[in-house]
Design a protein around this motif. Structure first.
Motif, PDB file in Angstrom:
ATOM      1  N   LEU A 127       0.983 -17.206  34.240  1.00 18.97           N
ATOM      2  CA  LEU A 127       1.587 -16.235  35.139  1.00 18.97           C
ATOM      3  C   LEU A 127       2.878 -15.755  34.507  1.00 18.97           C
ATOM      4  O   LEU A 127       3.735 -16.556  34.139  1.00 18.97           O
ATOM      5  CB  LEU A 127       1.881 -16.850  36.502  1.00 18.97           C
ATOM      6  CG  LEU A 127       2.623 -15.959  37.490  1.00 18.97           C
ATOM      7  CD1 LEU A 127       1.758 -14.765  37.879  1.00 18.97           C
ATOM      8  CD2 LEU A 127       3.030 -16.742  38.715  1.00 18.97           C
ATOM      9  N   VAL A 149       5.858 -12.757  35.171  1.00 14.85           N
ATOM     10  CA  VAL A 149       6.392 -11.688  36.003  1.00 14.85           C
ATOM     11  C   VAL A 149       7.317 -10.857  35.130  1.00 14.85           C
ATOM     12  O   VAL A 149       8.293 -11.370  34.578  1.00 14.85           O
ATOM     13  CB  VAL A 149       7.151 -12.250  37.222  1.00 14.85           C
ATOM     14  CG1 VAL A 149       7.715 -11.117  38.065  1.00 14.85           C
ATOM     15  CG2 VAL A 149       6.228 -13.130  38.052  1.00 14.85           C
ATOM     16  N   TYR A 162       1.381 -14.308  43.456  1.00 15.02           N
ATOM     17  CA  TYR A 162       2.756 -14.621  43.077  1.00 15.02           C
ATOM     18  C   TYR A 162       3.615 -14.303  44.289  1.00 15.02           C
ATOM     19  O   TYR A 162       3.436 -13.260  44.930  1.00 15.02           O
ATOM     20  CB  TYR A 162       3.207 -13.765  41.887  1.00 15.02           C
ATOM     21  CG  TYR A 162       4.710 -13.739  41.745  1.00 15.02           C
ATOM     22  CD1 TYR A 162       5.387 -14.819  41.190  1.00 15.02           C
ATOM     23  CD2 TYR A 162       5.453 -12.668  42.208  1.00 15.02           C
ATOM     24  CE1 TYR A 162       6.770 -14.819  41.089  1.00 15.02           C
ATOM     25  CE2 TYR A 162       6.834 -12.661  42.111  1.00 15.02           C
ATOM     26  CZ  TYR A 162       7.487 -13.736  41.552  1.00 15.02           C
ATOM     27  OH  TYR A 162       8.857 -13.739  41.470  1.00 15.02           O
ATOM     28  N   CYS A 163       4.538 -15.193  44.613  1.00 16.18           N
ATOM     29  CA  CYS A 163       5.494 -14.890  45.670  1.00 16.18           C
ATOM     30  C   CYS A 163       6.742 -15.743  45.493  1.00 16.18           C
ATOM     31  O   CYS A 163       6.725 -16.775  44.824  1.00 16.18           O
ATOM     32  CB  CYS A 163       4.898 -15.094  47.060  1.00 16.18           C
ATOM     33  SG  CYS A 163       4.483 -16.790  47.486  1.00 16.18           S
ATOM     34  N   THR A 164       7.802 -15.254  46.058  1.00 17.72           N
ATOM     35  CA  THR A 164       9.042 -16.005  46.100  1.00 17.72           C
ATOM     36  C   THR A 164       9.818 -15.552  47.324  1.00 17.72           C
ATOM     37  O   THR A 164       9.788 -14.357  47.633  1.00 17.72           O
ATOM     38  CB  THR A 164       9.863 -15.838  44.800  1.00 17.72           C
ATOM     39  OG1 THR A 164      10.989 -16.704  44.839  1.00 17.72           O
ATOM     40  CG2 THR A 164      10.321 -14.428  44.576  1.00 17.72           C
ATOM     41  N   THR A 219       7.047 -21.416  39.100  1.00 19.83           N
ATOM     42  CA  THR A 219       6.416 -20.146  38.708  1.00 19.83           C
ATOM     43  C   THR A 219       6.246 -19.161  39.853  1.00 19.83           C
ATOM     44  O   THR A 219       6.006 -17.981  39.615  1.00 19.83           O
ATOM     45  CB  THR A 219       5.018 -20.397  38.103  1.00 19.83           C
ATOM     46  OG1 THR A 219       4.182 -20.972  39.120  1.00 19.83           O
ATOM     47  CG2 THR A 219       5.086 -21.292  36.881  1.00 19.83           C
ATOM     48  N   GLY A 220       6.307 -19.637  41.094  1.00 17.91           N
ATOM     49  CA  GLY A 220       6.046 -18.775  42.242  1.00 17.91           C
ATOM     50  C   GLY A 220       4.564 -18.591  42.518  1.00 17.91           C
ATOM     51  O   GLY A 220       4.169 -17.690  43.253  1.00 17.91           O
ATOM     52  N   LEU A 221       3.725 -19.457  41.950  1.00 19.86           N
ATOM     53  CA  LEU A 221       2.284 -19.321  42.111  1.00 19.86           C
ATOM     54  C   LEU A 221       1.837 -19.945  43.435  1.00 19.86           C
ATOM     55  O   LEU A 221       2.055 -21.124  43.695  1.00 19.86           O
ATOM     56  CB  LEU A 221       1.554 -19.990  40.951  1.00 19.86           C
ATOM     57  CG  LEU A 221       0.060 -19.720  40.864  1.00 19.86           C
ATOM     58  CD1 LEU A 221      -0.209 -18.234  40.654  1.00 19.86           C
ATOM     59  CD2 LEU A 221      -0.545 -20.514  39.732  1.00 19.86           C
TER      60      LEU A 221
END
Length: 133
Positions: A6, A8, A86-88, A111-113
């Protein structure tokens, strides 16, 4: 896909480098990152399919209508399977539209996965999911 990586990118004009050896192949999934306040969201799709992103029918990220959440992502997936996004930051909960129980999910802080399983019960029709922060 094969590399299970991943990445970004900082902007829409940034580039990612991919190096392949002779007779190697890779499938890349590129998704725009939506932002709402402190929340970022990009659904990647059903990762056990070659065209993972093709499973994403629609997605939105909005301010949550309720006072107890910062934002809400709505996602429509066309099939069942292991879904990644993907998120944060880490979501508070993931729900199937109309469901009474939250869906189990895993989240990698580094990683925000975000990973979840869309069950076979929704395979006959698109699955509507809600993600709350």
């Amino acid at each position: 896909h094969l590399g299970s990586r991943l990445e970004v990118l900082p902007s829409g004009s940034a580039a990612a480098q991919v190096t392949l050896q002779h007779r190697e192949w890779e499938v890349l999934t590129i998704a725009p990152v939506l932002a709402q306040g402190r929340v970022e969201w990009a659904p990647l799709g059903l990762v056990e399919m070659i065209n993972a992103g093709g499973a994403v029918v629609a997605t939105t990220l909005t301010r949550a209508p309720a006072d107890d959440h910062d934002a809400e992502a709505r996602l429509t997936s066309r099939a069942a399977g292991r879904f990644l996004a993907y998120c944060t930051p880490r979501p508070a909960s993931v729900w199937r539209e109309g469901g009474e129980l939250g869906l189990p999910f895993s989240y990698d802080d580094a990683t925000g996965l975000l990973a979840m399983q869309i069950d076979e019960a929704t395979a006959s029709k698109p699955a509507e999911l809600l993600v709350h922060w």
